[in-house]
Design a protein around this motif. Structure first.
Motif, short mmCIF file in Angstrom:
data_model
loop_
_atom_site.label_atom_id
_atom_site.label_comp_id
_atom_site.label_asym_id
_atom_site.label_seq_id
_atom_site.Cartn_x
_atom_site.Cartn_y
_atom_site.Cartn_z
N THR A 93 0.83 -1.20 0.00
CA THR A 93 0.00 0.00 0.00
C THR A 93 0.87 1.25 0.00
O THR A 93 0.60 2.20 -0.73
CB THR A 93 -0.90 0.03 1.25
OG1 THR A 93 -1.59 -1.21 1.37
CG2 THR A 93 -1.89 1.16 1.20
N VAL A 94 1.91 1.26 0.82
CA VAL A 94 2.73 2.46 1.03
C VAL A 94 3.55 2.82 -0.22
O VAL A 94 3.59 3.98 -0.62
CB VAL A 94 3.64 2.27 2.26
CG1 VAL A 94 4.61 3.43 2.41
CG2 VAL A 94 2.79 2.13 3.52
N ILE A 95 4.20 1.84 -0.84
CA ILE A 95 5.07 2.13 -1.99
C ILE A 95 4.30 2.77 -3.14
O ILE A 95 4.72 3.81 -3.66
CB ILE A 95 5.86 0.88 -2.42
CG1 ILE A 95 6.87 0.49 -1.33
CG2 ILE A 95 6.57 1.11 -3.75
CD1 ILE A 95 7.54 -0.86 -1.52
N PRO A 96 3.16 2.21 -3.57
CA PRO A 96 2.42 2.86 -4.66
C PRO A 96 1.93 4.27 -4.31
O PRO A 96 1.89 5.15 -5.17
CB PRO A 96 1.24 1.92 -4.92
CG PRO A 96 1.61 0.62 -4.33
CD PRO A 96 2.55 0.92 -3.20
N VAL A 97 1.58 4.50 -3.05
CA VAL A 97 1.11 5.83 -2.66
C VAL A 97 2.28 6.82 -2.69
O VAL A 97 2.12 7.95 -3.14
CB VAL A 97 0.41 5.81 -1.29
CG1 VAL A 97 0.15 7.21 -0.78
CG2 VAL A 97 -0.92 5.05 -1.41
N LEU A 98 3.46 6.40 -2.25
CA LEU A 98 4.62 7.28 -2.35
C LEU A 98 4.92 7.61 -3.81
O LEU A 98 5.20 8.76 -4.15
CB LEU A 98 5.85 6.68 -1.67
CG LEU A 98 7.09 7.58 -1.74
CD1 LEU A 98 6.93 8.81 -0.86
CD2 LEU A 98 8.34 6.83 -1.38
N GLU A 99 4.85 6.60 -4.67
CA GLU A 99 5.08 6.84 -6.10
C GLU A 99 4.06 7.82 -6.67
O GLU A 99 4.41 8.74 -7.42
CB GLU A 99 5.04 5.52 -6.88
CG GLU A 99 6.23 4.63 -6.60
CD GLU A 99 6.13 3.27 -7.27
OE1 GLU A 99 5.01 2.83 -7.60
OE2 GLU A 99 7.18 2.64 -7.46
N GLU A 100 2.80 7.65 -6.32
CA GLU A 100 1.75 8.54 -6.79
C GLU A 100 1.94 9.95 -6.25
O GLU A 100 1.74 10.94 -6.96
CB GLU A 100 0.38 7.99 -6.39
CG GLU A 100 -0.79 8.72 -6.98
CD GLU A 100 -2.14 8.09 -6.63
OE1 GLU A 100 -3.15 8.77 -6.85
OE2 GLU A 100 -2.18 6.93 -6.15
#
Length: 116
Positions: A93-100
């Motif tokens: 969950t965290v990695i894609p949100v940081l990328e976004e």
């Protein structure tokens, strides 16, 4: 600043929901994307757009907290451009949100002018 953010997140969070804190630190490169040498950059950002982006991303399932600091003004090579921190339950969950978050900041929120 980042150490304080992490401390604050850990202090205010329920560890049932917190399993990862991920930090991004963007810095001014010595070359442009095309490879030309630069001496720095001038950066501004839209605070309202940043606020809306943060509000939207904080609503995503599994996200506990998001913090952002953007350095505005004339920046030299090696200066920090931004810090971004995303905390949540799982890395998935965290990695894609940081990328976004970083992609949204770079494409819609900051205006950068390289200085050659």
């Amino acid at each position: 600043m980042i150490e304080q953010w992490i401390k604050d997140i850990k202090t205010k969070s329920d560890f049932q929901d917190l399993g990862m804190i991920l930090v991004h630190n963007g810095v001014v490169r010595a070359t442009s994307k095309s490879g030309k040498p630069v001496t720095g950059m001038h950066l501004t950002y839209d605070r309202e757009k940043l606020s809306r982006l943060l509000d939207n991303l904080k609503k995503k399932e599994g996200i506990v907290e998001i913090k952002v600091w953007i350095n505005e003004g004339h920046l030299k090579v090696g200066d920090d451009i931004m810090y971004a921190c995303v905390a949540g339950k799982f890395r998935t969950t965290v990695i894609p949100v940081l990328e976004e978050l970083v992609a949204g900041i770079k494409s819609e929120i900051v205006t950068e002018a390289e200085i050659f």
